[in-house]
Design a protein around this motif. Structure first.
Motif, PDB file in Angstrom:
ATOM      1  N   LEU A 149      11.109  -5.192   1.049  1.00  0.00           N
ATOM      2  CA  LEU A 149      11.333  -5.763   2.380  1.00  0.00           C
ATOM      3  C   LEU A 149      11.477  -4.660   3.428  1.00  0.00           C
ATOM      4  N   ASP A 150      12.164  -3.577   3.074  1.00  0.00           N
ATOM      5  CA  ASP A 150      12.311  -2.463   4.016  1.00  0.00           C
ATOM      6  C   ASP A 150      10.960  -1.840   4.354  1.00  0.00           C
ATOM      7  N   TRP A 151      10.022  -1.859   3.399  1.00  0.00           N
ATOM      8  CA  TRP A 151       8.712  -1.253   3.609  1.00  0.00           C
ATOM      9  C   TRP A 151       7.677  -2.258   4.111  1.00  0.00           C
ATOM     10  N   GLY A 152       8.104  -3.486   4.380  1.00  0.00           N
ATOM     11  CA  GLY A 152       7.176  -4.498   4.871  1.00  0.00           C
ATOM     12  C   GLY A 152       6.230  -5.027   3.813  1.00  0.00           C
ATOM     13  N   GLN A 153       6.581  -4.890   2.534  1.00  0.00           N
ATOM     14  CA  GLN A 153       5.708  -5.321   1.440  1.00  0.00           C
ATOM     15  C   GLN A 153       6.121  -6.721   0.976  1.00  0.00           C
ATOM     16  N   HIS A 154       5.866  -7.716   1.833  1.00  0.00           N
ATOM     17  CA  HIS A 154       6.278  -9.082   1.522  1.00  0.00           C
ATOM     18  C   HIS A 154       5.321  -9.750   0.516  1.00  0.00           C
ATOM     19  N   GLU A 155       4.030  -9.510   0.682  1.00  0.00           N
ATOM     20  CA  GLU A 155       3.045 -10.213  -0.151  1.00  0.00           C
ATOM     21  C   GLU A 155       3.154  -9.869  -1.630  1.00  0.00           C
ATOM     22  N   PRO A 156       3.276  -8.588  -2.013  1.00  0.00           N
ATOM     23  CA  PRO A 156       3.350  -8.291  -3.445  1.00  0.00           C
ATOM     24  C   PRO A 156       4.745  -8.433  -4.042  1.00  0.00           C
ATOM     25  N   LEU A 157       5.736  -8.846  -3.255  1.00  0.00           N
ATOM     26  CA  LEU A 157       7.116  -8.861  -3.736  1.00  0.00           C
ATOM     27  C   LEU A 157       7.287  -9.777  -4.943  1.00  0.00           C
ATOM     28  N   GLY A 158       6.705 -10.971  -4.890  1.00  0.00           N
ATOM     29  CA  GLY A 158       6.869 -11.897  -6.009  1.00  0.00           C
ATOM     30  C   GLY A 158       6.355 -11.315  -7.316  1.00  0.00           C
ATOM     31  N   ASP A 159       5.156 -10.715  -7.282  1.00  0.00           N
ATOM     32  CA  ASP A 159       4.608 -10.096  -8.493  1.00  0.00           C
ATOM     33  C   ASP A 159       5.478  -8.936  -8.953  1.00  0.00           C
ATOM     34  N   ALA A 160       5.960  -8.136  -8.003  1.00  0.00           N
ATOM     35  CA  ALA A 160       6.790  -6.984  -8.351  1.00  0.00           C
ATOM     36  C   ALA A 160       8.074  -7.424  -9.052  1.00  0.00           C
ATOM     37  N   LEU A 161       8.649  -8.544  -8.620  1.00  0.00           N
ATOM     38  CA  LEU A 161       9.885  -9.027  -9.237  1.00  0.00           C
ATOM     39  C   LEU A 161       9.634  -9.511 -10.668  1.00  0.00           C
ATOM     40  N   LEU A 162       8.529 -10.207 -10.878  1.00  0.00           N
ATOM     41  CA  LEU A 162       8.206 -10.643 -12.238  1.00  0.00           C
ATOM     42  C   LEU A 162       7.984  -9.443 -13.160  1.00  0.00           C
ATOM     43  N   ILE A 163       7.305  -8.435 -12.642  1.00  0.00           N
ATOM     44  CA  ILE A 163       7.002  -7.259 -13.457  1.00  0.00           C
ATOM     45  C   ILE A 163       8.261  -6.468 -13.777  1.00  0.00           C
ATOM     46  N   VAL A 164       9.105  -6.222 -12.785  1.00  0.00           N
ATOM     47  CA  VAL A 164      10.297  -5.416 -13.069  1.00  0.00           C
ATOM     48  C   VAL A 164      11.221  -6.152 -14.032  1.00  0.00           C
ATOM     49  N   LEU A 209       2.481  -8.104 -17.126  1.00  0.00           N
ATOM     50  CA  LEU A 209       1.718  -6.879 -16.860  1.00  0.00           C
ATOM     51  C   LEU A 209       0.227  -7.157 -16.917  1.00  0.00           C
ATOM     52  N   GLY A 210      -0.221  -7.825 -17.970  1.00  0.00           N
ATOM     53  CA  GLY A 210      -1.639  -8.098 -18.107  1.00  0.00           C
ATOM     54  C   GLY A 210      -2.189  -9.011 -17.016  1.00  0.00           C
ATOM     55  N   GLN A 211      -1.352  -9.909 -16.491  1.00  0.00           N
ATOM     56  CA  GLN A 211      -1.826 -10.884 -15.519  1.00  0.00           C
ATOM     57  C   GLN A 211      -1.724 -10.404 -14.075  1.00  0.00           C
ATOM     58  N   LEU A 212      -0.717  -9.586 -13.764  1.00  0.00           N
ATOM     59  CA  LEU A 212      -0.418  -9.274 -12.372  1.00  0.00           C
ATOM     60  C   LEU A 212      -0.705  -7.828 -11.974  1.00  0.00           C
ATOM     61  N   ALA A 213      -0.706  -6.911 -12.916  1.00  0.00           N
ATOM     62  CA  ALA A 213      -0.831  -5.492 -12.573  1.00  0.00           C
ATOM     63  C   ALA A 213      -2.290  -5.057 -12.521  1.00  0.00           C
ATOM     64  N   LEU A 214      -2.593  -4.156 -11.574  1.00  0.00           N
ATOM     65  CA  LEU A 214      -3.915  -3.533 -11.543  1.00  0.00           C
ATOM     66  C   LEU A 214      -4.093  -2.591 -12.723  1.00  0.00           C
ATOM     67  N   ALA A 215      -3.014  -1.946 -13.110  1.00  0.00           N
ATOM     68  CA  ALA A 215      -3.009  -1.041 -14.265  1.00  0.00           C
ATOM     69  C   ALA A 215      -1.577  -0.958 -14.760  1.00  0.00           C
TER      70      ALA A 215
END
Length: 234
Positions: A149-164, A209-215
């Motif tokens: 949110l601080d970096w303005g990365q709203h769109e990938p946030l949902g995927d990032a939360l699932l991955i972490v 990881l397999g579904q959401l990550a580029l690598a």
């Protein structure tokens, strides 16, 4: 007849860059040692990786291809610049006329390599240390949310939360005493990684990881391993 000296790596830091000088002979017997050693150093996520070639004895010119493999990995994760240093004119010529020169800066001095590696786009990154436990996933998600949110990365946030969540859960299951969560932004690449103190071993790939990550991947690091995933930022 004297036997070739075993390959060893001399490592030091300069301006937050990892500088590595391989010493010894690079051939089939030492190829994997050099590859694993450089990737482990890169897994500590320095600002850049610089390799000095002048004390490396090449079994054949094709042996330089190992640096292409290293570059392909570090260019994806941890997404850091890499440069080679070749001070000897003959070595400069051998590298400059090969395919590596199209991918990597080949510099005549360490000073020049440091200058080149300090020129890439700026990196934003944050890291938090957490104990391994039931609450770790929640704390990691809150940490990643705040950074995105601080970096303005709203769109990938949902995927990032699932991955972490997947990465932290896997680290907790493997039983290490603590872990480190890092989120990093360079250009349009958002990277989430979890470092722990358990050794690298074959493991199930979390579905996210397999579904959401580029690598994604697992890489040995000093004292343990890092599991990482790259997403596209906005």
């Amino acid at each position: 007849m004297s036997r070739p000296s075993p390959l060893r790596l001399i490592v030091w830091n300069r301006s937050h860059l990892a500088v590595v000088q391989p010493v010894g002979r690079l051939d089939l017997s030492t190829h994997q040692r050099l590859l694993d050693g450089l990737l482990k150093i890169a897994a500590a996520e320095p600002a850049a990786l610089v390799v000095i070639l002048d004390k490396l004895q090449l079994g054949s010119p094709s042996a330089l291809g190992i640096f292409h493999r290293v570059w392909r990995q570090v260019n994806v994760w941890p997404d850091i610049p890499m440069a080679l240093v070749a001070e000897e004119p003959e070595l400069q010529q051998a590298v400059a006329t090969g395919p590596l020169a199209r991918l990597l800066p080949v510099c005549p001095t360490l000073t020049e390599a440091v200058r080149v590696c300090r020129s890439p786009p700026p990196v934003r990154q944050r890291q938090v240390r957490l104990p391994c436990g039931d609450i770790s996933g929640l704390r990691a998600r809150l940490f990643v949310t705040e950074a995105c949110l601080d970096w303005g990365q709203h769109e990938p946030l949902g995927d990032a939360l699932l991955i972490v969540q997947e990465l932290v859960s896997a680290a907790v299951e493997e039983g290490g005493p603590e872990l480190w969560v890092r989120v990093r932004m360079r250009d349009i690449r958002l990277t989430v990684s979890v470092r722990d103190r358990t050794p690298d071993a074959p493991a199930r790939t979390p579905p996210a990881l397999g579904q959401l990550a580029l690598a994604h991947g697992r890489t040995p690091s000093p004292g343990g391993k890092v599991t990482w995933a790259v997403l596209r930022g906005q």
